[in-house]
Design an enzyme around this catalytic site. Sequence first.
Site, PDB file in Angstrom:
ATOM      1  N   TYR A  37      44.924 -22.599  82.955  1.00 59.45           N
ATOM      2  CA  TYR A  37      44.324 -21.336  82.525  1.00 59.45           C
ATOM      3  C   TYR A  37      44.737 -20.178  83.435  1.00 59.45           C
ATOM      4  O   TYR A  37      44.838 -19.034  82.978  1.00 59.45           O
ATOM      5  CB  TYR A  37      42.805 -21.450  82.413  1.00 59.45           C
ATOM      6  CG  TYR A  37      42.011 -21.371  83.689  1.00 59.45           C
ATOM      7  CD1 TYR A  37      41.618 -20.138  84.210  1.00 59.45           C
ATOM      8  CD2 TYR A  37      41.612 -22.517  84.365  1.00 59.45           C
ATOM      9  CE1 TYR A  37      40.871 -20.061  85.376  1.00 59.45           C
ATOM     10  CE2 TYR A  37      40.859 -22.448  85.528  1.00 59.45           C
ATOM     11  CZ  TYR A  37      40.495 -21.209  86.030  1.00 59.45           C
ATOM     12  OH  TYR A  37      39.757 -21.133  87.184  1.00 59.45           O
TER      13      TYR A  37
ATOM     14  N   LEU B 245      37.254 -11.235  89.617  1.00 60.12           N
ATOM     15  CA  LEU B 245      35.849 -11.553  89.834  1.00 60.12           C
ATOM     16  C   LEU B 245      35.730 -13.051  90.099  1.00 60.12           C
ATOM     17  O   LEU B 245      36.038 -13.861  89.232  1.00 60.12           O
ATOM     18  CB  LEU B 245      35.021 -11.158  88.602  1.00 60.12           C
ATOM     19  CG  LEU B 245      35.112  -9.686  88.191  1.00 60.12           C
ATOM     20  CD1 LEU B 245      34.383  -9.453  86.872  1.00 60.12           C
ATOM     21  CD2 LEU B 245      34.543  -8.776  89.282  1.00 60.12           C
TER      22      LEU B 245
ATOM     23  N   ASN C  89      38.180 -12.662  85.196  1.00 59.03           N
ATOM     24  CA  ASN C  89      36.886 -13.233  85.555  1.00 59.03           C
ATOM     25  C   ASN C  89      37.040 -14.726  85.823  1.00 59.03           C
ATOM     26  O   ASN C  89      37.354 -15.493  84.917  1.00 59.03           O
ATOM     27  CB  ASN C  89      35.878 -12.995  84.428  1.00 59.03           C
ATOM     28  CG  ASN C  89      34.520 -13.605  84.708  1.00 59.03           C
ATOM     29  OD1 ASN C  89      34.255 -14.113  85.793  1.00 59.03           O
ATOM     30  ND2 ASN C  89      33.651 -13.563  83.716  1.00 59.03           N
ATOM     31  N   ASP C  90      36.764 -15.123  87.062  1.00 59.21           N
ATOM     32  CA  ASP C  90      36.860 -16.530  87.455  1.00 59.21           C
ATOM     33  C   ASP C  90      35.569 -16.969  88.148  1.00 59.21           C
ATOM     34  O   ASP C  90      35.597 -17.787  89.057  1.00 59.21           O
ATOM     35  CB  ASP C  90      38.057 -16.724  88.382  1.00 59.21           C
ATOM     36  CG  ASP C  90      38.777 -18.042  88.142  1.00 59.21           C
ATOM     37  OD1 ASP C  90      38.467 -18.731  87.151  1.00 59.21           O
ATOM     38  OD2 ASP C  90      39.650 -18.387  88.961  1.00 59.21           O
ATOM     39  N   CYS C  91      34.448 -16.395  87.717  1.00 52.18           N
ATOM     40  CA  CYS C  91      33.151 -16.704  88.317  1.00 52.18           C
ATOM     41  C   CYS C  91      32.538 -17.938  87.658  1.00 52.18           C
ATOM     42  O   CYS C  91      32.352 -17.960  86.433  1.00 52.18           O
ATOM     43  CB  CYS C  91      32.182 -15.539  88.143  1.00 52.18           C
ATOM     44  SG  CYS C  91      32.613 -14.054  89.042  1.00 52.18           S
TER      45      CYS C  91
END
Length: 280
Positions: free
Chosen positions: A72, A92, A171-173
């Site tokens: 991903y 993020l 966004n990787d939170c």
Amino acid sequence: MPIALEWLFSWLRRCESPKSEVLCERPALFGTVRVLATQDPDGVPLRVLDVDGTWQSATYLDEGWSELAFPYHRAYECAFMQRPQASRILVLGGGGYAYPKHLLTHHGGLSVDVVEIDPRMTELAREWFFLDRAERLAAQDPDASLRIHHLDARAFLDSPKKKDRYDLIFNDCFAHEKPLMTLTTVEGARALRANLTDDGIYLTNVVSALSGSHSQLIRDVCAALRTQFENVLVLPMAPDEPHAIDNNVVIASDGPLSAEGATPLSPTPRGRALTDVQVL
């Protein structure tokens, strides 16, 4: 990445390899963090970040230290094909800082901001995942920068003091495999849109099925984003297994979007545009 390594991560994200060695174990905000040494089926060494039993980041060693191990993360690169002039980037969720260090070493002249809520994760990334090396490279490049903010991601987006608008937001939170829910709401989508340039792109990884009862999360994420963005696409990492829970990159923008392999979601179950009140 070889097919064998794709298989490795689809299996090992939830269980420890019998050949792995624990290099470090520490408490952190979302549970016990372990740094594991392992290798892929071809014998290539890997270092993996395990957060309370879930594999959340990985790095190659030696000359491959800034290459992307997770599929991903490689899919995130489609953003640069669509916005090749992008220069202001927001990530993020730092974790093992896999994608920020790739940005700084594979795309010249970027200004990269990373928001990571837990300073202990940043220190682990410096010690074990080559973040220190990426910081040194950024400091030597007059056209590049890396700024780290130890804040909640939504609080960072909502901050009235922040004036920057970004060309790309990634966004990787995660807490385990669950996203930061305040970024999946209508208000979260509005905050993301307000922090992007007019044709900026937002990309987020959503661990979900594409079809069936386990697909509600990605449908809700897309429904919230559609309230604020003109275009929303889903790029699945396992398109041939729509009922399986896997990584999927959701892409949103007011500008034109295209992504090879993007797929529409079926009409049911219907996505819900959730609000902050519903998830808090």
